[in-house]
Every structure is written in C-alpha cells, then in structure tokens.
Design a protein around this motif. Structure first.
Motif, PDB file in Angstrom:
ATOM      1  N   LYS A 190       0.827  -0.975  -0.174  1.00  0.00           N
ATOM      2  CA  LYS A 190      -0.214   0.358  -0.365  1.00  0.00           C
ATOM      3  C   LYS A 190       1.076   1.340   0.047  1.00  0.00           C
ATOM      4  O   LYS A 190       1.876   1.142   0.394  1.00  0.00           O
ATOM      5  N   ILE A 191       0.222   2.568  -0.744  1.00  0.00           N
ATOM      6  CA  ILE A 191       1.158   3.594  -0.801  1.00  0.00           C
ATOM      7  C   ILE A 191       0.132   4.745  -0.469  1.00  0.00           C
ATOM      8  O   ILE A 191      -0.499   4.613  -1.150  1.00  0.00           O
ATOM      9  N   VAL A 192       1.350   5.344  -0.004  1.00  0.00           N
ATOM     10  CA  VAL A 192       0.425   6.950   0.747  1.00  0.00           C
ATOM     11  C   VAL A 192       0.639   7.813  -0.580  1.00  0.00           C
ATOM     12  O   VAL A 192       1.921   7.915  -0.128  1.00  0.00           O
ATOM     13  N   LEU A 193       0.138   8.477  -1.706  1.00  0.00           N
ATOM     14  CA  LEU A 193       0.588   9.991  -2.353  1.00  0.00           C
ATOM     15  C   LEU A 193       0.386  10.632  -1.825  1.00  0.00           C
ATOM     16  O   LEU A 193      -0.985  10.516  -2.366  1.00  0.00           O
ATOM     17  N   GLY A 194       1.383  11.841  -2.293  1.00  0.00           N
ATOM     18  CA  GLY A 194       1.046  13.164  -2.577  1.00  0.00           C
ATOM     19  C   GLY A 194       1.814  13.807  -2.969  1.00  0.00           C
ATOM     20  O   GLY A 194       2.005  13.774  -3.372  1.00  0.00           O
ATOM     21  N   THR A 195       1.355  15.275  -3.465  1.00  0.00           N
ATOM     22  CA  THR A 195       2.559  15.953  -3.855  1.00  0.00           C
ATOM     23  C   THR A 195       2.952  16.891  -2.793  1.00  0.00           C
ATOM     24  O   THR A 195       1.552  17.486  -2.056  1.00  0.00           O
ATOM     25  N   VAL A 196       3.512  17.329  -2.507  1.00  0.00           N
ATOM     26  CA  VAL A 196       3.459  18.561  -1.074  1.00  0.00           C
ATOM     27  C   VAL A 196       3.471  19.248  -1.023  1.00  0.00           C
ATOM     28  O   VAL A 196       3.699  20.541  -2.231  1.00  0.00           O
TER      29      VAL A 196
ATOM     30  N   GLY B 120      -3.929  14.131  -3.279  1.00  0.00           N
ATOM     31  CA  GLY B 120      -3.576  14.959  -3.706  1.00  0.00           C
ATOM     32  C   GLY B 120      -2.477  15.630  -3.234  1.00  0.00           C
ATOM     33  O   GLY B 120      -1.648  15.450  -3.360  1.00  0.00           O
ATOM     34  N   ILE B 121      -2.920  17.238  -3.822  1.00  0.00           N
ATOM     35  CA  ILE B 121      -1.991  18.553  -4.012  1.00  0.00           C
ATOM     36  C   ILE B 121      -1.961  18.765  -2.491  1.00  0.00           C
ATOM     37  O   ILE B 121      -2.277  19.171  -2.565  1.00  0.00           O
ATOM     38  N   ASN B 122      -0.878  20.068  -2.321  1.00  0.00           N
ATOM     39  CA  ASN B 122      -0.164  20.548  -1.515  1.00  0.00           C
ATOM     40  C   ASN B 122      -0.847  20.048   0.122  1.00  0.00           C
ATOM     41  O   ASN B 122      -1.293  20.503   0.868  1.00  0.00           O
ATOM     42  N   GLN B 123       0.232  19.517  -0.367  1.00  0.00           N
ATOM     43  CA  GLN B 123      -0.067  18.041   1.407  1.00  0.00           C
ATOM     44  C   GLN B 123       0.964  18.601   1.924  1.00  0.00           C
ATOM     45  O   GLN B 123       2.159  18.378   2.046  1.00  0.00           O
ATOM     46  N   SER B 124       0.731  18.548   3.201  1.00  0.00           N
ATOM     47  CA  SER B 124       1.369  19.177   4.249  1.00  0.00           C
ATOM     48  C   SER B 124       2.341  17.998   5.569  1.00  0.00           C
ATOM     49  O   SER B 124       1.816  17.053   4.935  1.00  0.00           O
ATOM     50  N   VAL B 125       2.997  18.163   6.066  1.00  0.00           N
ATOM     51  CA  VAL B 125       3.879  16.981   7.232  1.00  0.00           C
ATOM     52  C   VAL B 125       2.282  16.504   7.719  1.00  0.00           C
ATOM     53  O   VAL B 125       2.263  15.106   7.386  1.00  0.00           O
ATOM     54  N   GLU B 126       1.929  17.467   7.729  1.00  0.00           N
ATOM     55  CA  GLU B 126       0.636  16.549   9.411  1.00  0.00           C
ATOM     56  C   GLU B 126      -0.670  16.320   8.036  1.00  0.00           C
ATOM     57  O   GLU B 126      -1.491  15.067   8.759  1.00  0.00           O
TER      58      GLU B 126
END
Ligand code: B1M
Length: 240
Positions: free
Chosen positions: A109-115, A142-148
C-alpha cells in the motif's frame, strides 16, 4: 490560436490521419488545450491497437514536454498551460482503466501526494495509475499536502510506502521536512519513502534521506516492487 486556425482545426478528420500525423496533431491539440480532440485521438490510437503505455508516452507525455519548453521560455502562460493540463487529463481519463487494470497480486500500500505549496498533479496521477496497475493499493492524497496531512494519512491508512511528488525547486525541500518529521517521531524506518518530480535527482533524494528517487512512473513501479521485496526479505529474515 486565430479563429481561422480554429476553423481549420475543426475540419481535421483525426481518424483519417496516419499514426504519425495523428500523434503530431495530438501534440498540437495538447498545446492548444483541446480536450475533446485529445480524447478522440486517444480513442483512435487505442482502436488501432496501440497499448495504453505507448499512447501515453508518445502522444500525451511528449506533447506535455513540448508545452513545458514553451512555458519555460515565456511563450505560453499559466492559463494556456492549464488548458493543456485539462486536455492531458482528458486523455489520461481514457487510459486510466487500462493502466490501472490488474490481476497482479496485492503488492503493498502507498500513500502518495504532492507536497505543500505545489499544485502539479499530472505526473503524480500517472504514478498512481501505474502503481495500481502493478497491484499496489494507492491512497492518493492530492496536491498541496503538509507534513500533518501525510502523518494523518499514515495513521489512518498504515501504508508500506510514502510517495511524494514536487515539480518546483521551491517545493522540493519540503520533502525533507516530511522525512525529518518522521525521523523525529521515530517513524522513519517504518516506511519506504519514494520521491519523484522533474527537478529532483538521485543526489537530492539521498541528501534528504529518501529511500529512492523515481525518474518516471515506470521506474516508480520497478522501484516500489524492488523495495517491497527487500523489505519483505528482511522481515522474513528477522522472522517477522
Ligand atoms: Co508548472 N512549472 N508552474 N504548471 N509546469 C513547471 C514544473 C516548470 C518546470 C515550467 C518551466 O518553467 N519550464 C516550472 C518550474 C520551474 C522550477 O521550479 N525550477 C513551473 C512553474 C514555474 C510554475 C508556476 C510557479 C508558474 C507561475 O505561476 N508563474 C506555477 C506554480 C503553481 C504551484 O504549484 N504552486 C505553475 C503552475 C502550473 C499549472 C497549474 C499551469 C500546470 C499544472 C497543472 C496540473 O498539474 N494539474 C503546470 C504545468 C502543467 C507544468 C509543466 C508544463 C508540465 C508538468 C507536467 O505535468 N509534466 C512543467 C514543465 C515540465 O515539467 N517540463 C511545469 C508531465 C508529467 C507526466 O511529468 O510531472 O515530471 P512530471 O511527472 C513524471 C516524473 O517527474 C515522475 O513520474 C511522472 C510520470 O512519468 N514523478 C514521480 C512525478 N511525481 C512523482 C512522484 C513519485 C514518483 C515519480 O512518487 C513516488
């Protein structure tokens, strides 16, 4: 594009073009942000027996590469490139079921995001499709993902892999923020961290403490499979 040219565009019978001319026309249509034409061209190529990967690479990704050059050189601007991105997505939507269809065994399983700070998602979406096609379960943040956001997703989804995308030199350092935060919380070794995006390279990936840099969607799949087998090998060796 001038009205006369638009008229000329309307007159082109895409189905009557040779493969080579159709692909060239699709590059032009992507440049002009013509979503319907891109969808039609994609269907025609598939109908002629092209596989999804070849259609993606030669008609869509190559077309977007050309857009990128003129964007860089100040010939195209954000609104025009948004139209191109919309056209690209129209083609990708047709290819998605083909690229994601898979009877492969579940790979992980992968969690994927644009930072954070970055809204580019075309490459990330391709990576998600290809990973799904290879049997991975993909949670696309999705996009614009913060560390939180990443931390909350890890907690909720318990993935094997974290994948981060960045297309800007100004946002790529944020990947280090995520990795450092994982380390501070004692979580870094719980996950495989893969990074990708046009401005990155191996050296950067190593410098920020990621497990690997993925040049493109195909290499993201290869690397994810490879990293999972190493991980499963070492877990088995430990009796886990
Ligand atoms: Co942007 N943009 N953009 N843009 N944009 C670039 C990235 C840029 C290189 C253009 C240029 O100048 N030539 C430039 C960055 C320069 C730099 O940082 N050095 C740039 C800029 C400057 C900007 C803005 C700042 C422009 C402005 O506002 N003045 C702005 C920033 C907005 C923001 O994010 N905060 C901006 C906006 C936009 C649009 C919104 C108009 C649009 C994005 C639409 C969207 O994504 N929904 C856009 C686009 C389309 C581009 C270009 C033209 C194309 C990107 C793309 O989709 N490529 C791009 C130029 C370029 O890259 N040549 C550009 C196709 C895609 C298939 O490739 O994304 O590289 P790519 O993904 C590949 C690999 O990198 C890898 O696999 C993918 C598939 O093979 N990969 C991963 C990617 N992520 C991965 C994650 C992984 C693994 C692999 O995880 C495991």
């Amino acid at each position: 594009m001038a009205d006369d040219d638009t008229q000329a565009e309307d007159d082109i019978d895409l189905a009557a073009l040779s493969d080579e001319d159709l692909v060239a026309q699709m590059h032009d249509d992507l440049y002009d942000g013509l979503a319907d034409e891109i969808a039609e061209g994609t269907e025609i190529l598939l109908g002629r027996g092209w596989n999804a990967q070849k259609t993606l690479n030669e008609a869509l990704v190559e077309g977007m590469r050309i857009v990128g050059i003129d964007f860089r050189d100040g010939i195209l601007f954000v609104p025009e490139v948004l139209m191109s991105a919309g056209a690209m997505k129209a083609g990708m939507a047709i290819l998605q079921p083909l690229l994601s269809a898979s009877n492969a065994p579940r790979m992980g399983k992968i969690v994927l995001g644009t930072v954070k700070g970055d809204i580019h998602d075309i490459g990330k979406n391709l990576v998600a499709m290809m990973l799904e096609g290879a049997g991975f379960e993909v949670v696309d943040l999705g996009i614009n993902q913060s560390v939180e956001d990443f931390l909350a997703a890890l907690d909720q989804h318990q993935p094997d892999i974290i994948g981060m995308s960045a297309l800007l030199t100004t946002t790529m350092p944020y990947m280090k923020v995520v990795i450092d935060t994982l380390a501070e919380k004692g979580l870094r070794s719980d996950y495989i961290v893969l990074v990708g995006g046009a401005p990155l390279n191996e050296e950067f990936s190593e410098a920020i403490g990621a497990d690997a840099y993925c040049r493109d969607a195909a290499s993201a799949v290869e690397i994810a499979v490879d990293q999972m087998s190493h991980r499963q090998g070492s877990t088995a060796a430990l009796g886990g």
